[in-house]
Design an enzyme around this catalytic site. Structure first.
Site, PDB file in Angstrom:
ATOM      1  N   VAL A 194      34.362  10.087  14.889  1.00 29.32           N
ATOM      2  CA  VAL A 194      33.980  10.511  16.236  1.00 29.32           C
ATOM      3  C   VAL A 194      33.777  12.013  16.235  1.00 29.32           C
ATOM      4  O   VAL A 194      34.637  12.777  15.763  1.00 29.32           O
ATOM      5  CB  VAL A 194      35.051  10.126  17.280  1.00 29.32           C
TER       6      VAL A 194
ATOM      7  N   GLY B  91      37.935  12.851  15.352  1.00 34.19           N
ATOM      8  CA  GLY B  91      38.834  11.870  14.761  1.00 34.19           C
ATOM      9  C   GLY B  91      38.077  10.920  13.859  1.00 34.19           C
ATOM     10  O   GLY B  91      36.849  10.905  13.836  1.00 34.19           O
TER      11      GLY B  91
ATOM     12  N   ASP C 278      42.237  -6.097  25.065  1.00 33.45           N
ATOM     13  CA  ASP C 278      43.082  -5.146  24.341  1.00 33.45           C
ATOM     14  C   ASP C 278      43.456  -3.968  25.239  1.00 33.45           C
ATOM     15  O   ASP C 278      43.403  -2.811  24.826  1.00 33.45           O
ATOM     16  CB  ASP C 278      42.393  -4.650  23.069  1.00 33.45           C
TER      17      ASP C 278
END
Length: 305
Positions: A47, A40, A158
């Site tokens: 990545v 990705g 998050d």
């Protein structure tokens, strides 16, 4: 670098911690690792699945151009926090590799996808959400990691379905919490973070407004909050796992924030009729005013878990 040590002549002390076993290397990354596949990419990183050419072990590697890192000192602090994290449900950083242009973070590979994807597939294929037993097994791992972080003075800020990965594709795969300040949306350990330690309890006061709209707590929106913002976000995750919908929603971020600030967590009969009162009770103690909200330890000790 295997062992951290002080001057052995004057003080024969050898310190052991997880940080001591994370190799920090420099030079040609490709001489040690083989890029197998790109998994990705984002605005500032890519990545890859990589293989250690000597051991044949497979990892995930996040590659970041150094010139894209806006605050290198802050980034170093975030890497330091991640390298020290030692918990079975937190993504493991194995190696940090760098040269003049790139920083490569070699981490354990998670092949099971995100919690968001798994819930979505379950709803599409089976037209149902997780059972309470399934949700509790996942949620207990999430809260165990959150409890560990808070005890270490770390606030994720998050937490969301997309930041929970499954290690493999099996139904009972363990989970890993990711993105401790490494993504563009999660900013960890800001300069204005102040830890106040009183006895065994730690309160971390913050003012920076960060997070993802559906998961953000009302006190974060107001600009003054503690680590209990993670408890709120975790409560949102549990609500969604059991119902398939968000408790505070809207067509715009402004509408979502308005709903969050009203703090009216409801359990519509259509979605919650077959869900236990214990589950609703736990969520109610997570999605409430900060001064009444459970700590991570209290969540883990709740009867539903």
């Amino acid at each position: 670098r295997i062992l951290g040590y002080k001057d052995l002549k004057s003080n024969a002390r050898i310190s052991f911690s997880r940080t001591n076993f994370i190799l920090q290397a420099s030079g040609n990354f490709e001489s040690k690792y083989l890029k197998i596949q790109e998994l990705g990419s984002g605005a500032f990183s890519k990545v890859y699945r990589v293989e250690n050419q000597m051991t044949k072990e497979v990892f995930a590697c996040k590659e970041l151009p150094i010139n894209k890192i806006k605050d290198i000192e802050k980034f170093k602090k975030e890497i330091n926090i991640m390298s020290k994290a030692d918990h079975p449900n937190i993504i493991k950083l194995h190696e940090i590799y760098h040269n003049k242009t790139h920083l490569d973070l070699v981490m354990e590979e998670c092949l099971g996808g995100t919690l968001f994807d798994r819930l979505l597939k379950k709803m599409e294929d089976e037209d149902e959400t997780f059972t309470e037993k399934e949700a509790a097994k996942i949620f207990k791992q999430i809260m165990s990691a959150v409890c560990y972080c808070h005890n270490q003075g770390i606030v994720h800020r998050d937490l969301k379905l997309e930041n929970v990965l499954f290690l493999n594709k099996t139904a009972d795969s363990p989970i890993r919490i990711i993105d401790f300040g490494l993504s563009e949306t999660a900013l960890l350990a800001p300069k204005n973070l102040m830890a106040i330690i009183t006895g065994d309890s730690k309160t971390i006061n913050m003012t920076s407004s960060v997070g993802t709209p559906h998961y953000i707590s009302p006190e974060v929106l107001r600009g003054k909050y503690t680590q209990k913002c993670d408890i709120w976000s975790a409560g949102i995750i549990l609500y969604v796992l059991l119902s398939g919908s968000f408790p505070f929603d809207g067509n715009t971020n402004k509408e979502i924030y308005k709903a969050i600030l009203n703090k009216k967590c409801e359990f519509p009969k259509e979605e919650w009729n077959n869900i236990s009162n214990e589950a609703k009770d736990l969520i109610s103690h997570m999605l409430c005013d900060e001064d009444r909200r459970y700590t991570a330890e209290m969540v883990l000790n709740h009867p539903w878990l």
